[in-house]
Design an enzyme around this catalytic site. Structure first.
Site, PDB file in Angstrom:
ATOM      1  N   THR A 152       0.845  -1.192   0.000  1.00  7.25           N
ATOM      2  CA  THR A 152       0.000   0.000   0.000  1.00  7.25           C
ATOM      3  C   THR A 152       0.884   1.248   0.000  1.00  7.25           C
ATOM      4  O   THR A 152       1.981   1.228   0.557  1.00  7.25           O
ATOM      5  CB  THR A 152      -0.874  -0.034   1.271  1.00  7.25           C
ATOM      6  OG1 THR A 152      -1.814  -1.089   1.120  1.00  7.25           O
ATOM      7  CG2 THR A 152      -1.607   1.268   1.520  1.00  7.25           C
TER       8      THR A 152
ATOM      9  N   ARG B 228     -14.552  -6.688   0.085  1.00  5.67           N
ATOM     10  CA  ARG B 228     -13.816  -6.414   1.330  1.00  5.67           C
ATOM     11  C   ARG B 228     -13.172  -5.025   1.249  1.00  5.67           C
ATOM     12  O   ARG B 228     -12.561  -4.657   0.263  1.00  5.67           O
ATOM     13  CB  ARG B 228     -12.750  -7.476   1.530  1.00  5.67           C
ATOM     14  CG  ARG B 228     -11.855  -7.275   2.769  1.00  5.67           C
ATOM     15  CD  ARG B 228     -10.540  -6.619   2.416  1.00  5.67           C
ATOM     16  NE  ARG B 228      -9.609  -6.603   3.554  1.00  5.67           N
ATOM     17  CZ  ARG B 228      -8.472  -5.898   3.559  1.00  5.67           C
ATOM     18  NH1 ARG B 228      -8.142  -5.177   2.514  1.00  5.67           N
ATOM     19  NH2 ARG B 228      -7.676  -5.908   4.608  1.00  5.67           N
ATOM     20  N   VAL B 229     -13.331  -4.224   2.288  1.00  2.42           N
ATOM     21  CA  VAL B 229     -12.639  -2.936   2.385  1.00  2.42           C
ATOM     22  C   VAL B 229     -11.679  -3.024   3.571  1.00  2.42           C
ATOM     23  O   VAL B 229     -12.062  -3.507   4.642  1.00  2.42           O
ATOM     24  CB  VAL B 229     -13.640  -1.781   2.600  1.00  2.42           C
ATOM     25  CG1 VAL B 229     -12.914  -0.466   2.833  1.00  2.42           C
ATOM     26  CG2 VAL B 229     -14.567  -1.650   1.391  1.00  2.42           C
ATOM     27  N   GLY B 230     -10.454  -2.581   3.355  1.00  3.01           N
ATOM     28  CA  GLY B 230      -9.453  -2.613   4.421  1.00  3.01           C
ATOM     29  C   GLY B 230      -9.397  -1.302   5.173  1.00  3.01           C
ATOM     30  O   GLY B 230     -10.289  -0.447   5.071  1.00  3.01           O
ATOM     31  N   ASP B 231      -8.325  -1.137   5.930  1.00  2.00           N
ATOM     32  CA  ASP B 231      -8.161   0.060   6.757  1.00  2.00           C
ATOM     33  C   ASP B 231      -7.819   1.312   5.949  1.00  2.00           C
ATOM     34  O   ASP B 231      -8.117   2.431   6.365  1.00  2.00           O
ATOM     35  CB  ASP B 231      -7.013  -0.155   7.748  1.00  2.00           C
ATOM     36  CG  ASP B 231      -5.693  -0.375   7.013  1.00  2.00           C
ATOM     37  OD1 ASP B 231      -5.615  -1.303   6.179  1.00  2.00           O
ATOM     38  OD2 ASP B 231      -4.757   0.407   7.230  1.00  2.00           O
TER      39      ASP B 231
ATOM     40  N   THR C 166       0.118   1.275   6.656  1.00  2.00           N
ATOM     41  CA  THR C 166       0.084   0.109   5.773  1.00  2.00           C
ATOM     42  C   THR C 166       0.224  -1.127   6.641  1.00  2.00           C
ATOM     43  O   THR C 166       0.722  -1.051   7.766  1.00  2.00           O
ATOM     44  CB  THR C 166       1.216   0.176   4.735  1.00  2.00           C
ATOM     45  OG1 THR C 166       1.175  -1.007   3.921  1.00  2.00           O
ATOM     46  CG2 THR C 166       2.592   0.294   5.365  1.00  2.00           C
ATOM     47  N   GLY C 167      -0.221  -2.235   6.119  1.00  2.00           N
ATOM     48  CA  GLY C 167      -0.088  -3.461   6.900  1.00  2.00           C
ATOM     49  C   GLY C 167      -1.376  -4.255   6.886  1.00  2.00           C
ATOM     50  O   GLY C 167      -2.257  -4.027   6.060  1.00  2.00           O
TER      51      GLY C 167
ATOM     52  N   GLY D  66      -4.747  -4.996   7.423  1.00  4.79           N
ATOM     53  CA  GLY D  66      -5.775  -3.985   7.617  1.00  4.79           C
ATOM     54  C   GLY D  66      -6.772  -4.244   8.724  1.00  4.79           C
ATOM     55  O   GLY D  66      -7.222  -3.312   9.393  1.00  4.79           O
TER      56      GLY D  66
HETATM   57  N1  ASP Z   1      -3.675  -2.162   4.736  1.00  9.56           N
HETATM   58  C1  ASP Z   1      -4.023  -2.705   3.460  1.00  9.56           C
HETATM   59  C2  ASP Z   1      -5.311  -3.455   3.563  1.00  9.56           C
HETATM   60  O1  ASP Z   1      -5.489  -4.187   4.512  1.00  9.56           O
HETATM   61  C3  ASP Z   1      -2.992  -3.605   2.889  1.00  9.56           C
HETATM   62  C4  ASP Z   1      -1.616  -3.035   2.842  1.00  9.56           C
HETATM   63  O2  ASP Z   1      -1.271  -2.129   3.581  1.00  9.56           O
HETATM   64  O3  ASP Z   1      -0.849  -3.508   2.003  1.00  9.56           O
HETATM   65  O4  ASP Z   1      -6.119  -3.346   2.670  1.00  9.56           O
END
Ligand code: ASP
Length: 307
Positions: free
Chosen positions: A175, A203-206, A226-227, A229
């Protein structure tokens, strides 16, 4: 007058040596684009948009073209931009036909009384405001088709479906995000992602949720994460971090505390950048590596930090 500053990231994960050059190159190009805006007196939101657009266009990152694929082999993108002066924000989730979702997020921020659009409604809003749609297959690349195929062959799909942890520190989190301070003293931040590999459609992430993967307030700080989510979302970790700056922590202390909290409370993994209203910076991650870049007058640094 404040000293304009830009801090960007290009993901935090166990980036293999073979991927380092491509990430450094992408960070460098994004830093140039964002800094060019700040250097000529442009706004923090414009700088964030410029930097993130470059990383979305770069296939090295999990944003825009080249993103991870959903379980059914499509790209679904999420992005958020936030203006620390007005607290105006624009978010989009699950868009499939927009090449640069950060530009659509900016459009929402500027042009809509609403804050968040998803799916086809977001795409319709884009087209009503003159953005050209792309074909979803224009965003899909063979590298990611193979990655999805390999992951599904290895049974990743079955574990995610049952709700078991989907990602750890070794899984890829590419991300992209940016925080900026402009000469008028305004902060902004943005985050853009293709989400996680093999995610279920919808699906929606953070990343695009206010206060989770992104937040900006002139009265506290700007941040992008990032990480993995799901844990980041549950902790509303972006807001958690900027609140610590408002309470007196330095951005670096807040960044380290946020990642420690993420791991201690939920076993989560990720990385965070934080920028204070005076341009002071923080960065922390508990993944093996994180890609980042900093630009201000007389300063230009690019790094792939190792833990
Ligand atoms: N945080 C993002 C998500 O969970 C993924 C990422 O940071 O690569 O959608």
């Amino acid at each position: 007058m404040r000293k304009p500053t830009l801090l960007i990231h290009g993901g935090a994960w166990a980036m293999p040596d073979a991927d380092i050059a491509a990430h450094e190159n992408g960070i460098s190009n994004a830093l140039d684009a964002g800094w060019a805006v700040l250097e000529r007196g442009g706004s923090a939101v414009d700088a964030v948009q410029a930097a993130i657009t470059v990383m979305e266009d770069d296939e090295a990152f999990d944003a825009g073209r080249g993103s991870y694929l959903t379980r059914d082999g499509r790209v679904q993108l999420d992005a958020l931009m936030m203006d620390g002066k007005s607290l105006n924000a624009g978010g989009v989730g699950c868009v499939e036909r927009i090449k640069n979702p950060i530009q659509l997020a900016r459009l929402v921020l500027d042009e809509s009384p609403h804050v968040y659009f998803v799916g086809t409604g977001a795409e319709r809003f884009a087209m009503q405001h003159g953005m050209r749609p792309c074909d979803n297959m224009d965003l899909v690349i063979p590298r990611e088709q193979k990655r999805l195929y390999d992951a599904q062959a290895a049974g990743l799909g079955d574990t995610t479906f049952t709700g078991a942890p989907m990602a750890g520190p070794l899984d890829s989190h590419d991300t992209v995000g940016a925080t900026a301070l402009d000469a008028d003293g305004n902060l902004a931040s943005g985050t853009s992602t293709g989400g996680t590999l093999d995610k279920l459609p919808g699906r929606v992430g953070d990343s695009s949720l206010i206060g989770c993967g992104c937040y900006a307030d002139n009265e506290s700080a700007a941040t992008s994460l990032t990480g993995w989510g799901e844990p980041i979302m549950k902790l509303v970790l972006g807001k958690w971090a900027v609140d610590r700056v408002a309470a007196g922590a330095t951005p670096q202390q807040a960044a380290e505390a946020a990642i420690a909290h993420l791991h201690k409370r939920l076993g989560g993994h990720g990385g965070i950048i934080v920028m204070g209203p005076d341009g002071s910076l923080g960065l922390a991650h508990n993944t093996p590596r994180m890609a980042w870049g900093i630009a201000s007058e007389g300063r230009r640094e690019i790094g792939i930090t190792r833990n």
